[in-house]
Design an enzyme around this catalytic site. Structure first.
Site, PDB file in Angstrom:
ATOM      1  N   GLY A   1       5.371   2.701   0.067  1.00  0.00           N
ATOM      2  CA  GLY A   1       5.936   3.341  -1.105  1.00  0.00           C
ATOM      3  C   GLY A   1       5.430   2.643  -2.350  1.00  0.00           C
ATOM      4  O   GLY A   1       6.102   2.587  -3.366  1.00  0.00           O
TER       5      GLY A   1
ATOM      6  N   SER B   1       0.840  -1.190   0.000  1.00  0.00           N
ATOM      7  CA  SER B   1       0.000   0.000   0.000  1.00  0.00           C
ATOM      8  C   SER B   1       0.878   1.243   0.000  1.00  0.00           C
ATOM      9  O   SER B   1       2.100   1.151  -0.044  1.00  0.00           O
ATOM     10  CB  SER B   1      -0.899   0.009   1.227  1.00  0.00           C
ATOM     11  OG  SER B   1      -0.117   0.110   2.400  1.00  0.00           O
ATOM     12  N   LYS B   2       0.212   2.396   0.045  1.00  0.00           N
ATOM     13  CA  LYS B   2       0.919   3.667  -0.015  1.00  0.00           C
ATOM     14  C   LYS B   2       2.080   3.743   0.968  1.00  0.00           C
ATOM     15  O   LYS B   2       3.148   4.235   0.656  1.00  0.00           O
ATOM     16  CB  LYS B   2      -0.040   4.827   0.271  1.00  0.00           C
ATOM     17  CG  LYS B   2      -0.746   5.374  -0.937  1.00  0.00           C
ATOM     18  CD  LYS B   2      -1.610   4.359  -1.662  1.00  0.00           C
ATOM     19  CE  LYS B   2      -2.880   3.934  -0.976  1.00  0.00           C
ATOM     20  NZ  LYS B   2      -3.605   2.862  -1.583  1.00  0.00           N
ATOM     21  N   ARG B   3       1.845   3.233   2.164  1.00  0.00           N
ATOM     22  CA  ARG B   3       2.881   3.397   3.189  1.00  0.00           C
ATOM     23  C   ARG B   3       4.133   2.562   2.909  1.00  0.00           C
ATOM     24  O   ARG B   3       5.160   2.722   3.539  1.00  0.00           O
ATOM     25  CB  ARG B   3       2.302   3.086   4.573  1.00  0.00           C
ATOM     26  CG  ARG B   3       2.260   1.628   4.953  1.00  0.00           C
ATOM     27  CD  ARG B   3       1.380   1.408   6.183  1.00  0.00           C
ATOM     28  NE  ARG B   3       0.524   0.260   5.970  1.00  0.00           N
ATOM     29  CZ  ARG B   3       0.863  -0.955   6.347  1.00  0.00           C
ATOM     30  NH1 ARG B   3       2.002  -1.170   6.951  1.00  0.00           N
ATOM     31  NH2 ARG B   3       0.068  -1.970   6.115  1.00  0.00           N
TER      32      ARG B   3
END
Length: 474
Positions: free
Chosen positions: A250, A246-248
């Site tokens: 990267g 996910s976004k976290r």
RNA sequence: GGCCCCUUCGUCUAGCGGUUAGGACGUCGCCCUUUCACGGCGAAAGCACGGGUUCGAUUCCCGUAGGGGUCACCA
């Protein structure tokens, strides 16, 4: 007719992303597997944009997906299919199901459904629609309704998945899901089944976050009495902490791998291919080899973690194998940005000429561009920390003596220059490094560079003497 | 929580009843060497646990633990 039967006809696969964000690395791998499978079997690979969620689908996202697919060279057959454009067909099928008694109108309001879920949650019951309107004949007037599938309530369904194997789910686990929303638009579940059928998709290869959906889609397909595609649910790519990417983590769009990280598409492809799939001890696998070797049976069932280090290593390999002219072109914009000016044709030629040595020292295009800058800079060139240290600790007068020897040198070839430096080392009782390192610092502004004497030859007599003078003056 | 899936070095994987458990990335050491790389050589590092089945389990079965996925008028 079981979906596990060997497939005899022409293979048709598809990649069907929803344009609600960029094309991420997981989607890229799904696309790659679909592409490889189709090409391996001499079949077709289609691209379908699942844009039925009008609120979340965006034009930039669509552009990013097409751009990413193009960059990775995952060419699709025929025109891109936009799912929303087929909404009429989807509604038609929903009403067909209604007419045949396989679906029904449900007048439950969102509030009622929320309340139902709250109730079920409190009672620790599975949260599913209770089928309240399933068998009722009364019809409130002027109340919006959705069309739900009348899903089987008894028995179980076994999916013979090419990757997951036989997976069985009881029909009691499935509820009567919505086919057509109250505004008349289709849900994903309906749209996928109808489009896959109409497009002649034979193999549905997708992330295993869709595994549970497959059972619902199977129920729908059976209600329609359509042929079932063969399914292959591939494990998701996880971040280094083991959770879904996910976004976290990267989790970026593939454009970031190209632009920000400076990776080559063939490296990304090779890396993605080896994530969850293997062919003996092979690591570096060309597209032709991959096309010849790829089969669903080789796809593992456990999720794999994204390892940027291995990707970078692979990229370094492909960098070294890449054409010098291509690399020079790829780093032009980066070099220009760092230099604050456009590159000339001579600059380009210089980059291409020096590329064989430069590319051995870089694992991505950013590093490659940065390492080429000293060739392109105009005097006086900046000294980095390492270079400053070397110059500070050099023997007094060393650069003057080197300069004098070089000034008297006619033959400006790397070999001749090396001999000059070696002669000097011998006469001064110094090691070659004691002379070469300060010289490298003066000429490149860094403690690391390609072979020094090749650098001197490329730079030319005037530039080298000038750069030495700059240091002596400073 | 219900359902489903997964579990070989830190990571990606090979293995498909009998192997000194192989390769790669990363890490460490050595060699090459004017630096950094590239390249070469070598090392440390793994079958989650417990029961079975079997002459014999990393491999087959069942549990346990751990991890993941999914439960919308999103896709």
């Amino acid at each position: 007719m079981s979906a596990s039967n060997a497939f005899a006809g022409k293979v048709v696969t598809r990649f069907a992303p929803s344009p609600t964000g960029f094309l991420h690395i997981g989607g890229a791998r799904t696309a790659l597997f679909n592409w490889l499978f189709a090409r391996h079997h001499g079949g077709e690979f289609h691209l379908r944009i699942e844009d039925t969620d009008r609120a979340r689908s965006t034009e930039p996202a669509i552009a990013a997906i097409l751009d990413g697919m193009t960059w990775l060279n995952l060419n699709w057959d025929g025109e891109v299919v936009y799912q929303f454009s087929r909404a009429g067909r989807h509604a038609e099928v929903a009403h067909q199901l209604l007419a045949s008694g396989h679906a029904y109108r449900c007048y439950a309001t969102p509030d009622e459904l929320t309340a139902l879920r709250e109730e079920q949650r409190a009672a620790k019951q599975p949260m599913r629609y209770d089928g309240h309107w399933r068998d009722r004949s009364d019809r409130p007037n002027d109340v919006p309704y959705v069309i739900r599938l009348k899903a089987p309530r008894d028995g179980a369904v076994t999916l013979h998945d090419k990757v997951q194997g036989a997976v069985t789910v009881n029909n009691t686990e499935l509820d009567d899901f919505v086919l057509l929303r109250s505004d008349g638009t289709p849900t994903y579940m309906l749209a996928v089944v109808v489009d896959d059928h109409d497009m002649g998709v034979t193999h549905v290869i997708r992330g295993d976050d869709h595994l549970n959906n497959a059972f619902r889609q199977l129920a729908l397909i059976r209600a329609l009495n359509w042929e079932e595609p063969i399914y292959a649910h591939i494990p998701l790519i996880h971040g280094s902490d083991g959770a879904k990417l996910s976004k976290r983590h990267g989790a970026l769009g593939v454009d970031a791998y190209r632009d920000e990280m400076g990776l080559l598409p063939e490296a990304v492809e090779n890396y993605l291919l080896r994530l969850g799939w293997g062919h003996g001890d092979d690591e570096i696998i060309s597209r032709d080899e991959a096309t010849g070797w790829f089969e669903l049976a080789g796809v593992g069932r456990s999720p794999s973690r994204f390892d940027i280090k291995k990707l970078e290593n692979l990229n370094g390999h492909y960098l070294r194998a890449a054409d010098d002219g291509r690399l020079a072109a790829l780093i032009t914009a980066r070099a220009a940005a760092a230099l604050g000016r456009e590159l000339t044709a001579d600059d380009q030629a210089l980059l291409q000429r020096t590329m064989p040595e430069l590319k051995k020292r870089a694992s991505n295009l950013n590093e490659l561009a940065a390492s080429s800058l000293f060739y392109l800079r105009s005097r006086p060139i900046p000294m980095d920390e390492g270079a400053a240290k070397l110059l500070a600790s050099a023997t007094p007068g060393l650069l003057d003596r080197i300069r004098a020897r070089f000034a008297a040198q006619d033959d400006w070839s790397a070999a001749a220059l090396e001999q000059v430096a070696r002669d000097m080392a011998t006469s001064e009782g110094a090691k070659l490094g004691q002379i070469a390192q300060p010289l490298r610092a003066a000429v490149t502004g860094s403690a690391q560079s390609p072979g020094l004497f090749e650098v001197l030859e490329v730079l030319g007599r005037q530039e080298v003497l000038g750069r030495i003078d700059d240091v002596l003056a400073g």
